[in-house]
Design an enzyme around this catalytic site. Structure first.
Site, PDB file in Angstrom:
ATOM      1  N   ARG A 118       0.843  -1.201   0.000  1.00 19.07           N
ATOM      2  CA  ARG A 118       0.000   0.000   0.000  1.00 19.07           C
ATOM      3  C   ARG A 118       0.878   1.250   0.000  1.00 19.07           C
ATOM      4  O   ARG A 118       1.729   1.417   0.872  1.00 19.07           O
ATOM      5  CB  ARG A 118      -0.903   0.020   1.230  1.00 19.07           C
ATOM      6  CG  ARG A 118      -2.094  -0.921   1.156  1.00 19.07           C
ATOM      7  CD  ARG A 118      -2.970  -0.745   2.389  1.00 19.07           C
ATOM      8  NE  ARG A 118      -4.146  -1.595   2.347  1.00 19.07           N
ATOM      9  CZ  ARG A 118      -5.330  -1.220   1.841  1.00 19.07           C
ATOM     10  NH1 ARG A 118      -5.484  -0.004   1.364  1.00 19.07           N
ATOM     11  NH2 ARG A 118      -6.350  -2.057   1.841  1.00 19.07           N
ATOM     12  N   CYS A 144      -0.979  -8.358 -17.418  1.00 20.13           N
ATOM     13  CA  CYS A 144       0.095  -8.653 -16.463  1.00 20.13           C
ATOM     14  C   CYS A 144       1.474  -8.642 -17.100  1.00 20.13           C
ATOM     15  O   CYS A 144       2.475  -8.527 -16.390  1.00 20.13           O
ATOM     16  CB  CYS A 144      -0.148  -9.994 -15.793  1.00 20.13           C
ATOM     17  SG  CYS A 144      -1.665 -10.084 -14.824  1.00 20.13           S
ATOM     18  N   GLY A 154     -12.405  -3.114  -8.305  1.00 22.78           N
ATOM     19  CA  GLY A 154     -13.335  -4.230  -8.467  1.00 22.78           C
ATOM     20  C   GLY A 154     -12.613  -5.513  -8.838  1.00 22.78           C
ATOM     21  O   GLY A 154     -11.396  -5.642  -8.681  1.00 22.78           O
ATOM     22  N   CYS A 193      -4.297 -16.963  -3.978  1.00 21.35           N
ATOM     23  CA  CYS A 193      -4.539 -15.941  -4.994  1.00 21.35           C
ATOM     24  C   CYS A 193      -3.639 -14.749  -4.693  1.00 21.35           C
ATOM     25  O   CYS A 193      -3.555 -14.308  -3.545  1.00 21.35           O
ATOM     26  CB  CYS A 193      -6.001 -15.493  -4.978  1.00 21.35           C
ATOM     27  SG  CYS A 193      -7.202 -16.836  -5.128  1.00 21.35           S
TER      28      CYS A 193
END
Length: 377
Positions: free
Chosen positions: A16, A85, A121, A203
Site C-alpha cells: 500500500r 500482467c 473491483g 490468490c
C-alpha cells in the site's frame, strides 16, 4: 547483432502506497535504475512505460511522458504499453528489440501500478468478452485448471497449498515483499474459498509498486560496468483452442521452446526461475510448461521445493506474486530484476535465470506470455 545488457535496476517495495502517486512511485524506481547505471537522463535514447489500469481507474493516458519528465527525460522516443500482467515484460521486450536493432544505445523501461483504488473491483480481461459475461473471470479460469489437474493427475489440495507456503517463506527474506508472515499448509487450506479449490491465500494480492530497468548495448555495457545481459526475450499470445486440455498449458511450452532456441540454451542450464504465480495452480502448471518437471508432476515438484530438495531449480525466491504482491505493470520488470539479483548473489559468471509472465484471459488461454533469459557476466 548487439545483445542488450542490464545496466541498472530500480524497484520499490510492493504494498500500500496510499500517500504516493503513481507518477512518484514510477519516478522513484526510474531514478534508482539510472543511478545504478551511472547514466544521466540525456543518455537515454528511448523510454518505454508500462501501465495496465490507470486509464480504467483514473482516466490517465500517456503517463510515460509525465513520469519521465519528473526524472529529466524528454525529447527522446517515449512509448506507452498496456498488455495486462505482461505490460512490464512486454515493455522490456520492446526496448531489447531496439537495442538489438542498433536503434539506441540506452533504453529506460518503467512499469508502475496503483491498485488500491475504490474503482478497481474484480479483475477481468474485458467486460465485453463472452468469457467474462458468462462468469469465467480470472480466478474462475484458474480454478477450472486446478480442478482438471487434480482430476487427471491426482494433484492434491495440499500440493496446491504448498506453493503458497513455499513462496511466503521466501518472501520473509525479501524486505520489498508485501506479505512476509509465514504460513502453514493448514492456514492456506482453511482460508476462505475464492473459487473452489482455490482459497484466498492461493490468490495473489493486489498491490501498488514500480520497477525500472536501464538496458544498454554491449558497447555501453563496458562503460556502465553491467554484470548481466538478456540472452533472449520472447513475447507470444495464446492459441485460443476451445478443445485445449486445461491441465496443460500449450502457450507456456511453446513460448519456452522459442526462448530456449533464441538463447541457445536449455532448461537444464537454468539456475533460478521467477514465474507468474498469480494463483497456486499457475505455478504448478508453469513448472511443467517450462520443462522443470514432466507434465502431471507439478504437484509433487511443489512438495519437493517446499521440502528444500536441492535437485530442484529454485522458483520464485522473491516470494512470487503470491507473497511479493502483484502491481500488474510492475510485475514483469520486477521478475527480471529479482532473477538478475539472484544471479549476482550466486557470484558465478555464465549462470542463467528465467523470468516468465502471463497476462489476460481469452477462451481459457492467456492473451500474452513473455519469457526473458538473463545471463550473469
Amino acid at each position: 547483432m548487439t545483445q542488450p545488457w542490464i545496466a541498472g535496476c530500480g524497484l520499490t517495495a510492493f504494498g500500500r502506497h496510499e500517500d504516493t502517486s503513481l507518477e512518484a512511485l514510477a519516478a522513484r524506481a526510474a531514478r534508482e535504475a539510472l543511478l545504478q547505471a551511472g547514466l544521466p537522463p540525456r543518455r537515454i535514447g528511448m523510454a518505454v512505460f508500462a501501465n495496465a489500469l490507470a486509464a480504467r481507474l483514473s482516466g490517465s493516458l500517456t503517463m510515460g511522458q509525465d513520469v519521465l519528465a519528473h526524472v529529466g527525460i524528454a525529447g527522446c522516443a517515449v512509448m506507452n504499453v498496456e498488455n495486462a500482467c505482461t505490460s512490464g515484460s512486454t515493455a522490456v521486450h520492446i526496448a531489447a528489440m531496439a537495442i538489438r536493432a542498433g536503434e539506441v544505445d540506452a533504453a529506460l523501461v518503467v512499469g508502475a501500478e496503483k491498485m488500491f483504488h475504490p474503482a478497481l473491483g474484480l479483475i477481468d480481461s474485458g467486460r465485453t468478452l463472452a468469457d467474462t459475461l458468462l462468469g469465467r473471470v480470472t480466478p474462475a479460469g484458474f480454478a477450472l485448471r486446478a480442478s482438471r489437474h487434480m482430476a487427471r493427475f491426482g494433484t492434491t489440495a495440499e500440493q496446491l497449498a504448498a506453493v503458497s507456503v513455499k513462496n511466503r517463506r521466501a518472501a520473509a527474506a525479501n524486505p520489498l515483499a508485501m506479505m512476509r508472515t509465514p504460513l502453514t499448509l493448514a492456514e492456506v487450506l482453511a482460508a476462505p474459498l475464492v473459487v473452489d479449490p482455490l482459497t484466498r491465500l492461493q490468490c495473489s494480492p493486489v498491490a501498488d509498486g514500480a520497477a525500472a530497468l536501464v538496458l544498454v548495448s554491449e558497447r555501453l555495457a563496458r562503460q556502465c560496468g553491467a554484470r548481466a545481459r538478456l540472452r533472449a526475450t520472447v513475447l507470444t499470445s495464446g492459441s485460443y483452442d476451445p478443445m485445449a486440455e486445461l491441465s496443460e498449458w500449450e502457450t507456456d511450452s511453446r513460448t519456452a521452446r522459442l526462448a530456449w532456441e533464441r538463447a541457445g540454451a536449455g532448461v537444464e542450464e537454468i539456475s533460478v526461475v521467477e514465474c507468474h504465480d498469480a494463483f497456486s495452480i499457475a505455478e504448478i502448471l508453469h513448472y511443467e510448461g517450462l520443462g522443470l518437471c514432466p507434465v502431471g508432476e507439478g504437484g509433487r515438484y511443489a512438495e519437493r521445493l517446499l521440502a528444500g530438495d536441492s535437485a530442484c531449480v529454485p522458483v520464485n525466491p522473491s516470494g512470487g506474486l503470491l507473497s511479493r504482491g502483484h502491481p500488474v505493470a510492475a510485475t514483469g520488470i520486477a521478475q527480471i530484476i529479482e532473477v538478475t539479483r539472484h544471479l549476482h548473489r550466486q557470484g558465478a559468471p555464465g549462470r542463467l535465470g528465467l523470468a516468465h509472465c502471463m497476462g489476460g484471459d481469452k477462451e481459457a488461454d492467456t492473451k500474452s506470455c513473455t519469457i526473458a533469459i538473463v545471463e550473469s557476466a
